[in-house]
Scaffold this motif. Structure first.
Motif, short mmCIF file in Angstrom:
data_model
loop_
_atom_site.label_atom_id
_atom_site.label_comp_id
_atom_site.label_asym_id
_atom_site.label_seq_id
_atom_site.Cartn_x
_atom_site.Cartn_y
_atom_site.Cartn_z
N LYS A 192 58.62 17.07 58.73
CA LYS A 192 57.73 16.71 57.37
C LYS A 192 58.56 16.89 56.23
CE LYS A 192 53.49 17.41 59.57
NZ LYS A 192 52.04 18.24 59.59
N GLY A 193 59.89 16.70 56.21
CA GLY A 193 60.49 17.26 55.00
C GLY A 193 60.38 15.76 54.00
N SER A 194 61.56 15.49 53.29
CA SER A 194 61.49 14.56 52.27
C SER A 194 61.25 13.21 52.47
CB SER A 194 62.85 14.68 51.59
OG SER A 194 63.79 14.19 52.50
N ARG B 65 62.93 10.09 58.42
CA ARG B 65 61.88 9.10 58.86
C ARG B 65 62.28 7.64 58.78
NH1 ARG B 65 56.71 9.09 60.65
NH2 ARG B 65 55.20 7.38 59.87
N THR B 66 62.57 7.47 57.26
CA THR B 66 63.01 5.99 56.86
C THR B 66 64.02 5.75 57.66
OG1 THR B 66 62.30 6.91 54.65
CG2 THR B 66 63.66 4.91 54.62
N ARG B 67 65.24 6.50 57.85
CA ARG B 67 66.29 5.81 58.84
C ARG B 67 65.99 5.59 60.13
NH1 ARG B 67 71.96 7.83 56.88
NH2 ARG B 67 72.40 6.61 58.71
N GLU C 14 54.34 3.72 65.90
CA GLU C 14 53.34 4.43 65.30
C GLU C 14 53.29 5.90 64.90
OE1 GLU C 14 49.30 4.51 67.33
OE2 GLU C 14 50.25 5.48 69.04
N THR C 15 52.75 6.60 64.00
CA THR C 15 52.80 8.15 63.69
C THR C 15 51.91 8.78 64.67
OG1 THR C 15 53.34 7.47 61.45
CG2 THR C 15 52.39 9.76 61.86
N ALA C 16 52.33 9.66 65.22
CA ALA C 16 51.28 10.66 65.78
C ALA C 16 50.10 11.10 65.17
CB ALA C 16 51.99 11.95 66.48
N PRO C 17 48.84 10.92 65.78
CA PRO C 17 47.86 11.31 65.11
C PRO C 17 47.58 12.69 64.85
CG PRO C 17 47.22 10.07 67.30
CD PRO C 17 48.74 10.50 67.23
N GLY C 18 47.33 12.94 63.45
CA GLY C 18 47.49 14.24 63.05
C GLY C 18 48.55 14.94 62.67
N ASP D 206 52.33 13.80 60.93
CA ASP D 206 53.16 12.71 60.18
C ASP D 206 54.54 12.83 60.64
OD1 ASP D 206 51.11 11.67 59.21
OD2 ASP D 206 51.10 12.78 57.41
N GLY D 207 54.98 14.12 61.13
CA GLY D 207 56.48 14.29 61.56
C GLY D 207 56.89 13.64 63.06
#
Length: 62
Positions: free
Chosen positions: A22-24, A28-30, A48-52, A54-55
């Motif tokens: 969950k950093g900057s 995730r973008t890469r 998708e992003t894991a529910p609950g 974001d990391g």
């Protein structure tokens, strides 16, 4: 990461979790940019992003 996705697809694993943290958001973008490449995009149905959490990025393989 690309090799792990191809290996998982070859072994018919239904879901791969990629932990980006969950950093900057740069990692995730890469990761998402790599997943948009045409030869990688053929391997999965959706991302998708894991529910609950974001990391974590969830990749649902075919």
């Amino acid at each position: 990461m690309r090799a792990a996705l191809f290996r998982a697809a070859g072994q018919r694993v239904p879901l791969v979790e990629i932990i980006t943290g969950k950093g900057s958001g740069k990692l995730r973008t890469r990761v998402l940019a790599m997943l948009r490449q045409p030869h990688v995009k053929k391997l999965y149905r959706r991302v998708e992003t894991a529910p609950g959490n974001d990391g974590v990025v969830l990749v649902h393989l075919r």
